[in-house]
Design an enzyme around this catalytic site. Structure first.
Site, PDB file in Angstrom:
ATOM      1  N   GLU A 178      34.168  24.479  28.572  1.00 29.46           N
ATOM      2  CA  GLU A 178      35.183  25.277  28.242  1.00 29.46           C
ATOM      3  C   GLU A 178      34.931  25.843  26.793  1.00 29.46           C
ATOM      4  O   GLU A 178      34.103  25.347  25.896  1.00 29.46           O
ATOM      5  CB  GLU A 178      36.538  24.256  27.968  1.00 29.46           C
ATOM      6  CG  GLU A 178      37.027  23.482  29.181  1.00 29.46           C
ATOM      7  CD  GLU A 178      38.179  22.546  28.655  1.00 29.46           C
ATOM      8  OE1 GLU A 178      38.199  22.305  27.249  1.00 29.46           O
ATOM      9  OE2 GLU A 178      38.571  22.109  29.304  1.00 29.46           O
TER      10      GLU A 178
ATOM     11  N   HIS B  57      34.169  20.344  25.819  1.00 32.66           N
ATOM     12  CA  HIS B  57      34.429  21.727  25.004  1.00 32.66           C
ATOM     13  C   HIS B  57      33.747  21.525  23.786  1.00 32.66           C
ATOM     14  O   HIS B  57      34.405  21.113  22.551  1.00 32.66           O
ATOM     15  CB  HIS B  57      35.970  21.589  24.789  1.00 32.66           C
ATOM     16  CG  HIS B  57      36.640  22.976  24.273  1.00 32.66           C
ATOM     17  ND1 HIS B  57      37.984  23.321  24.418  1.00 32.66           N
ATOM     18  CD2 HIS B  57      36.400  23.934  23.603  1.00 32.66           C
ATOM     19  CE1 HIS B  57      38.138  24.242  23.672  1.00 32.66           C
ATOM     20  NE2 HIS B  57      37.380  24.696  23.157  1.00 32.66           N
TER      21      HIS B  57
ATOM     22  N   HIS C 115      45.284  19.998  30.855  1.00 32.27           N
ATOM     23  CA  HIS C 115      46.187  19.423  29.813  1.00 32.27           C
ATOM     24  C   HIS C 115      47.273  18.621  30.043  1.00 32.27           C
ATOM     25  O   HIS C 115      48.423  19.121  30.626  1.00 32.27           O
ATOM     26  CB  HIS C 115      46.702  20.878  29.146  1.00 32.27           C
ATOM     27  CG  HIS C 115      46.287  20.597  27.578  1.00 32.27           C
ATOM     28  ND1 HIS C 115      47.084  19.784  26.584  1.00 32.27           N
ATOM     29  CD2 HIS C 115      45.155  21.167  26.992  1.00 32.27           C
ATOM     30  CE1 HIS C 115      46.465  20.040  25.501  1.00 32.27           C
ATOM     31  NE2 HIS C 115      45.211  20.714  25.601  1.00 32.27           N
TER      32      HIS C 115
END
Ligand code: PXP
Length: 238
Positions: free
Chosen positions: A70, A43, A190
């Protein structure tokens, strides 16, 4: 089969704490794949506090398994996608200074914006995934947009797991059934961990991919990265 994509942001955080190149992010990605990871996730946030844009490009040269990038779909993110050409782009609604992704898209509210983003991603030949809460209306809208996949935000599942794991997984089981009917691939991520992953996999139909960073890298401090990857993969197989 459910793919295990290892999120290596935390390795970059450790490296950045001292400057220099220890630990070596690129070598770590190569090793994760050699130890059985089915993919690598990063990310590259705008503040570059962990994985940088330049890391994301360097990684594209060594990630032989699935590469997932991401990010919030701004101009910088699209430049990274154009150069790195990952297999998958996972769009998250995070603002630039947020600590970690803590909610999914309100797709209806962002429908036109996301439509434009998805058409750019699809034109690059990249699979699209939208980070969403386990809500039927989000799944319906994601299908309407023509997204390839959704990534279910599993923070609330992980939080609820210790109190009542059946109640915690129920919304995910329900929407995954609907998502499969809509032709969407299902990813999740997550706060997934060795404690809660197996039960999630057992209850969520046709889970294609999980991306796991924080708990997996923390476990690797005790078990080593090779053993840790094997332990997580076992949760996805049993
Ligand atoms: N999915 C998304 C969209 C994320 O932002 C993150 C955190 O970078 C993860 C999955 C992985 O979460 P965790 O680090 O808690 O495993």
């Amino acid at each position: 089969m459910t793919r295990l994509s290892v999120n290596i942001n935390k390795i970059a955080t450790l490296r950045n704490a001292r400057g220099g190149n220890m630990p070596n992010l690129i070598q770590f990605a190569i090793d994760c794949q050699n130890f059985g990871a089915d993919g690598i996730t990063v990310h590259p946030r705008p503040d570059e506090r962990h994985v940088t844009a330049s890391d994301a490009l360097d990684l594209s040269l060594v990630v032989a398994q699935e590469y997932n990038i991401e990010g919030y779909p701004d101009e910088r993110y699209f430049k990274i996608l154009e150069k790195a050409k990952p297999a998958q782009a996972t769009l998250v609604p995070d603002g630039p200074h947020i600590l970690t992704s803590s909610e999914g898209w309100d797709i209806q509210k962002n429908f036109d914006f996301l439509k434009e983003c998805l058409s750019k991603i699809h034109a690059l030949g990249i699979r699209s995934s939208l980070f969403v809460a386990p809500e039927l209306k989000q799944i319906e809208q994601a299908a309407k947009l023509g997204a390839h996949c959704i990534e279910l935000y599993t923070g609330p599942y992980a939080y609820g797991y210790s109190q009542d794991r059946i109640a915690a997984v129920q919304p995910y089981a329900l929407v995954s059934k609907f998502a499969v009917e809509c032709g969407l691939g299902i990813n999740a991520g997550h706060d997934l961990s060795l404690e809660n992953l197996r039960f999630f996999k057992q209850n969520v139909q046709q889970l294609k991919e999980v991306s796991i960073g924080h708990a997996l890298i923390s476990d690797a401090l005790y078990y080593g990265i090779e053993n840790t990857i094997h332990l997580y993969k076992r949760c996805l197989i049993d």
